[in-house]
Design a protein around this motif. Structure first.
Motif, PDB file in Angstrom:
ATOM      1  N   LYS A   8      -7.422   8.165   4.004  1.00 11.43           N
ATOM      2  CA  LYS A   8      -7.012   9.143   4.929  1.00 11.43           C
ATOM      3  C   LYS A   8      -8.238   7.710   5.645  1.00 11.43           C
ATOM      4  N   CYS A  11      -4.440   8.356   7.657  1.00 11.51           N
ATOM      5  CA  CYS A  11      -4.425   9.608   8.542  1.00 11.51           C
ATOM      6  C   CYS A  11      -4.124   9.992   9.702  1.00 11.51           C
ATOM      7  N   TYR A  27      -6.511  20.346   5.170  1.00 16.06           N
ATOM      8  CA  TYR A  27      -7.015  19.283   6.046  1.00 16.06           C
ATOM      9  C   TYR A  27      -8.961  19.607   6.211  1.00 16.06           C
ATOM     10  N   ASP A  28      -9.439  18.423   5.898  1.00 17.61           N
ATOM     11  CA  ASP A  28     -11.053  18.193   6.592  1.00 17.61           C
ATOM     12  C   ASP A  28     -10.574  18.878   8.020  1.00 17.61           C
ATOM     13  N   ILE A  32      -8.541  15.736   8.945  1.00 17.55           N
ATOM     14  CA  ILE A  32      -7.787  14.930   8.184  1.00 17.55           C
ATOM     15  C   ILE A  32      -7.469  15.206   6.527  1.00 17.55           C
ATOM     16  N   SER A  33      -5.837  14.667   5.769  1.00 19.99           N
ATOM     17  CA  SER A  33      -5.438  15.765   5.132  1.00 19.99           C
ATOM     18  C   SER A  33      -6.210  15.079   3.725  1.00 19.99           C
ATOM     19  N   TYR A  34      -6.329  15.829   2.655  1.00 21.20           N
ATOM     20  CA  TYR A  34      -7.019  15.733   1.027  1.00 21.20           C
ATOM     21  C   TYR A  34      -6.400  16.441   0.230  1.00 21.20           C
ATOM     22  N   ASN A  40      -9.118  14.452  -3.377  1.00 20.56           N
ATOM     23  CA  ASN A  40      -8.802  13.095  -3.106  1.00 20.56           C
ATOM     24  C   ASN A  40      -9.131  12.617  -3.656  1.00 20.56           C
ATOM     25  N   SER A  65       0.619   7.438   4.409  1.00 24.60           N
ATOM     26  CA  SER A  65      -0.598   7.735   4.025  1.00 24.60           C
ATOM     27  C   SER A  65      -0.382   8.458   3.238  1.00 24.60           C
TER      28      SER A  65
END
Ligand code: F3S
Length: 77
Positions: A8, A11, A27-28, A32-34, A40, A65
């Motif tokens: 993260k 990313c 995504y949060d 941002i991806s998880y 995550n 990432s």
């Protein structure tokens, strides 16, 4: 077995991974991806039928990432 985790810190919220592998990544609030399945942590096995999507997501990430491993990740992030 395959495990995955998003870095993260690197990313840039480009959004490609969630398109390639919507069952794995979300995504949060900041985009941002998880990894959905283990929030995550990199500790849950990715099902065999999702391995192609996972590879596509990894290949498509512009910042590399998305980490993939054969064993669980133990780093917290
Ligand atoms: Fe981030 Fe890469 Fe996905 S930049 S949103 S982890 S494709």
């Amino acid at each position: 077995s395959k495990y995955t985790i998003v870095d993260k810190e690197t990313c840039i919220a480009c959004g490609a991974c969630g398109s390639a592998a919507p069952e794995i990544f979300d995504y949060d609030d900041e985009g941002i991806s998880y990894v959905i399945s283990d929030n995550n942590q990199g500790t849950s096995q990715i099902p065999e039928e999702l391995h192609d999507d996972l590879a596509d997501a990894c290949d498509g990430c512009p910042t590399d990432s998305i980490k993939i491993g054969d064993t669980p990740f133990h780093v917290l992030n």
